[in-house]
Each structure stands twice: as C-alpha cells, then as structure tokens.
Enzyme design. Structure first.
Site, mmCIF file in Angstrom:
data_model
loop_
_atom_site.group_PDB
_atom_site.id
_atom_site.type_symbol
_atom_site.label_atom_id
_atom_site.label_comp_id
_atom_site.label_asym_id
_atom_site.label_seq_id
_atom_site.Cartn_x
_atom_site.Cartn_y
_atom_site.Cartn_z
ATOM 1 N N TYR A 134 -34.337 -8.720 -119.140
ATOM 2 C CA TYR A 134 -33.533 -8.033 -120.152
ATOM 3 C C TYR A 134 -34.455 -7.312 -121.122
ATOM 4 C CZ TYR A 134 -29.416 -10.813 -118.855
ATOM 5 O OH TYR A 134 -28.362 -11.385 -118.202
ATOM 6 N N TYR A 181 -33.014 -14.264 -112.254
ATOM 7 C CA TYR A 181 -34.111 -14.670 -113.152
ATOM 8 C C TYR A 181 -34.043 -16.175 -113.409
ATOM 9 C CZ TYR A 181 -30.423 -14.101 -116.717
ATOM 10 O OH TYR A 181 -29.250 -14.164 -117.423
ATOM 11 N N ARG A 212 -30.571 -17.913 -112.430
ATOM 12 C CA ARG A 212 -29.237 -17.319 -112.521
ATOM 13 C C ARG A 212 -29.045 -16.343 -111.369
ATOM 14 N NH1 ARG A 212 -25.787 -16.490 -116.411
ATOM 15 N NH2 ARG A 212 -24.430 -17.023 -114.688
ATOM 16 N N HIS A 254 -22.903 -8.737 -117.409
ATOM 17 C CA HIS A 254 -22.042 -9.247 -118.483
ATOM 18 C C HIS A 254 -21.005 -8.191 -118.864
ATOM 19 C CE1 HIS A 254 -24.640 -12.741 -119.588
ATOM 20 N NE2 HIS A 254 -25.602 -11.973 -119.128
ATOM 21 N N HIS A 306 -26.069 -10.921 -111.994
ATOM 22 C CA HIS A 306 -24.787 -10.813 -112.701
ATOM 23 C C HIS A 306 -24.840 -9.709 -113.740
ATOM 24 C CE1 HIS A 306 -27.196 -13.499 -115.268
ATOM 25 N NE2 HIS A 306 -26.529 -12.991 -116.276
#
Lengths: 173, 234
Positions: B104, B143, B153, B158, B156
């Site tokens: 991110y 990640y 995870r 959000h 995905h």
C-alpha cells in the site's frame, strides 16, 4: 431475494481515502451554531485506537449545499478525533416522540469486522430526560457513555471505549 | 409526520461477528455488551449525498500522469441493488487497495515489496441511474500480515458504499475467484454463511474485460432494503 452483502474490516490502510477537510462540516460555508466535537477512541486495554476512521452524520440541521451533514476523521496517535460542525437541534422520533439533539457516530477500524454505531448527545439538554434512546438505557453509567461533556469554548467531548468496564453503548441499527 | 420506513434487519449469518478469535485484532476492539436496539428514526433513514461535481470521480487507478502502473490491468464492474433487487443509483463508491506487489502507498505499510509511483492507491466512482459502476485498476498482490506466523492476506480490493441512508453504509472487501489464500483468511472466513462469503468473491467475466487490454471481474453488491411492513407487530 438477496440479502445485504457482508461487511469486512476497513483495515489499517484506509487513509488512502482520507481527505482531512472532511472533518470540517462547515467548510462549504454553513451558517449556524458552530461547535467542535472531540473524543478519544480506546480499546479494551485502554490503549488508544490510532488507526480508526470515525464518521458522523446528523439529520439536523438538514444537509444542503452548504452543510454536508456528514464528516470523516481519522484518529491520531493518541486515538483522538476532532470535527467542526453545527450544533444539531431536536429531531422527530418515532410516533409522537422528540429526540434530543444528537450526532450519529460510526467507528470503523482494523479489528472491527463491522462498523460500530453510537451517538453523541449533549450534556445539559432538557430533552435528554425524555429521549427515546437514552430513556431505554436503564443504567445511568451506561447512558452517560452517549453524552458529550463541555470541553472548552463551543467544544464537546465524547470518548469512545470499544470494550471494557466503561464500554460505550453501541447501537443495533 | 409519518414515521420513516425502517431498513430491514440483517439476515442471520450474513454478517461477521464483532469478535472473531482467529482475527487477532478483534480481541481488544470488540464490544462485549449487547448492542442496544434502536428502531430507525430520521437519523438512520437519511444519509449523506455526494455529487460528482464536488467529489471528482477517479475511475482509473492504473495510470498516473499518463504512465501505466506495473501489474495485471483489470476492469471491475457490477451493479449495486437493494435487497428487493432495485438498483441503487447515483451513489458514491470509494476504492482502495495494494499495488501489484502487495504494497500500500501508506506510511504504515512496512512490507518489503516495491512501491509503484504510477499506481493510484485509491479511487472513487458513482453508480449510474441503473446502479452500474465500473473502474480500471491493477490486480492487487497478496501480502503478509502479523495476525499469525506466515499469515498472508488474499488479493483484495477495499470498497466503501453509502447508499441512501446512514443505515445502509457498508465497508467490505472484494476477493478474486480461485485465490488459494481464501480458505486461510480469517477476515473472510469470519462470515458465518458460505453463500455470504461467496458473494465477496468476484468472478472472471469476459463481457466486462476488454480484448487485448484487460481482464474483467464482476462484483455485484446488495445494500439493505426497506422493511416491507414498517410497523409489523404481529
């Protein structure tokens, strides 16, 4: 018939969305009684929740081009949030009831698979004594978790405890 | 004045609980007291309005200043309806995600994977009059996270939805069909109903993709509908 889609956590990286201006509901030139609403979000161990997304919504004054009625503020390293908004007045309740002035709050955070909804009422409002939600909460200590206290010039403070002995009353909406 | 029509209660099993022991961060952050029932009032049945004129849409996360991001370009599209199948028009959708390497663009993300200055980590689109939306992005990478040893995870994206009212607010995550990490993910697996979990998994859809350019994924979302009989006391 499909049921509502499942919620998932907002996670720790939601700040990619954040526009800090959204914490100021008066930024479009709203007129009225300006107030500041502050508070700290804490977890069950008393630690500040430093990555929460706190959102507010108020039905009064009614939202229009100058007043969005909605705000969003990320908590800082001490778990604090701060909104600039307008003081709400009473709004109708169900039936013939009147609701005391209040601001709806929703907290999203890592570790919350769903948002948590609560409300900020204002200490000293006479309508608090007859508000349908406040009067439905038997424990005076629990009721107090929904009532913001004065904290300086036109400033109100409501701390939010996600868990523990002084846990905030969260609402099933 | 007539009472506002409330929104329907969530269907049992369709939503995750607040406390889910396999997802460690819930431990100190979930309330232990019962939620206080609140019959919907004007506070819950009204909500914010966002106009594209004031909140500028960002419908392509895959390019910055004309330079393409690294990774597998995808198109995500779908329809937002309520529980009665009615489209939810003109509602804002916010999107944020990791880049193709699983990183991110966020100071809190310390994963040892490269940043990509040509990837926009977030976007915003609006549904049209029929509830349809569409945006272009990069398939996010998996990640690691600190939930458990060697925990990762799944891929995905959000999503944040508003819908017509405070009571219809929804934040969720979209996953990808066939991702082998899905059964291992305590965030997704916290949802009790298998069918509700499945609905967070976007399916490959060639009618959404664009030949020689991008694969497409369909992600349809249902927001709460109004209760049919507002004051049913029987």
């Amino acid at each position: 018939m499909a049921t509502a889609t499942a919620s998932q956590t907002i996670g720790p990286f939601w700040h990619l969305l954040e526009d800090k201006d959204w914490a100021d509901l008066t930024r479009f030139g709203a007129t009225g009684e300006r107030i500041t609403l502050i508070g700290r979000v804490q977890d069950g161990a008393g630690a500040p929740v430093a990555d929460a997304c706190v959102e507010i919504w108020q039905a009064d004054p009614p939202a229009d081009d100058t007043f969005p009625g909605f705000g969003r503020c990320g908590t800082d390293q001490n778990g604090m949030f701060r909104f600039a908004t307008l003081k709400p007045g009473p709004v109708p309740g169900r039936g013939n009831a009147t609701q005391a002035p209040h601001i709806a709050i929703q907290v999203f955070a890592r570790g919350l698979l769903r948002g948590l909804v609560t409300r900020a009422y204002f200490e000293g409002e006479s309508l608090n004594e007859t508000d349908p939600l406040l009067t439905a909460i038997d424990s005076p200590a629990r009721r107090k978790t929904l009532i913001a206290r004065p904290a300086g010039e036109a400033t109100w403070r409501l701390d939010i405890r996600l868990q523990g002995g002084d846990e905030t009353v969260f609402l099933d909406v | 004045m007539a009472d506002p029509v409330p929104f329907r209660a969530y269907s049992p099993g369709s939503q995750p609980p607040y406390g889910a022991s396999a997802y460690r961060s819930t431990t100190a952050r979930h309330p232990k007291q019962k939620l206080q029932p609140l019959p919907h009032t004007v506070t819950e049945t009204t909500g914010p309005r966002f106009a594209p004129g004031r909140f500028e849409p960002i419908a392509d996360l895959s390019v910055v200043d004309g330079k393409p991001a690294l990774g597998e370009r995808i198109i995500v599209a779908g329809t937002i309806t309520d529980e009665d199948g009615r489209p939810v028009p003109d509602t804002m959708i916010e999107i944020w995600q990791a880049n193709c390497a699983g990183r991110y663009q966020h100071p809190g993300d310390t994963h040892d994977a490269p940043l990509d200055e040509n990837f926009r980590g977030a976007g915003r689109v609006f549904t049209d009059a029929e509830g349809h939306y569409r945006f272009v992005t990069i398939r996010p990478g998996a990640y690691p996270w600190a939930n458990a040893p060697n925990a990762w995870r799944p891929n995905h994206i959000h999503f944040s939805y508003f819908g017509p009212a405070f009571a219809t607010r929804l934040i969720t995550q979209m996953y990808f069909e066939g991702d082998p990490l899905l059964p291992h993910d305590p965030v997704l697996q916290a949802i009790p109903d298998e069918s509700a979990r499945q609905r967070l998994v976007a399916s490959l859809d060639f009618s959404i993709g664009q030949e020689d350019w991008a694969l497409g994924y369909r992600f349809d979302v249902v927001l709460r509908g109004r209760s049919a009989t507002p004051m049913e006391n029987t």
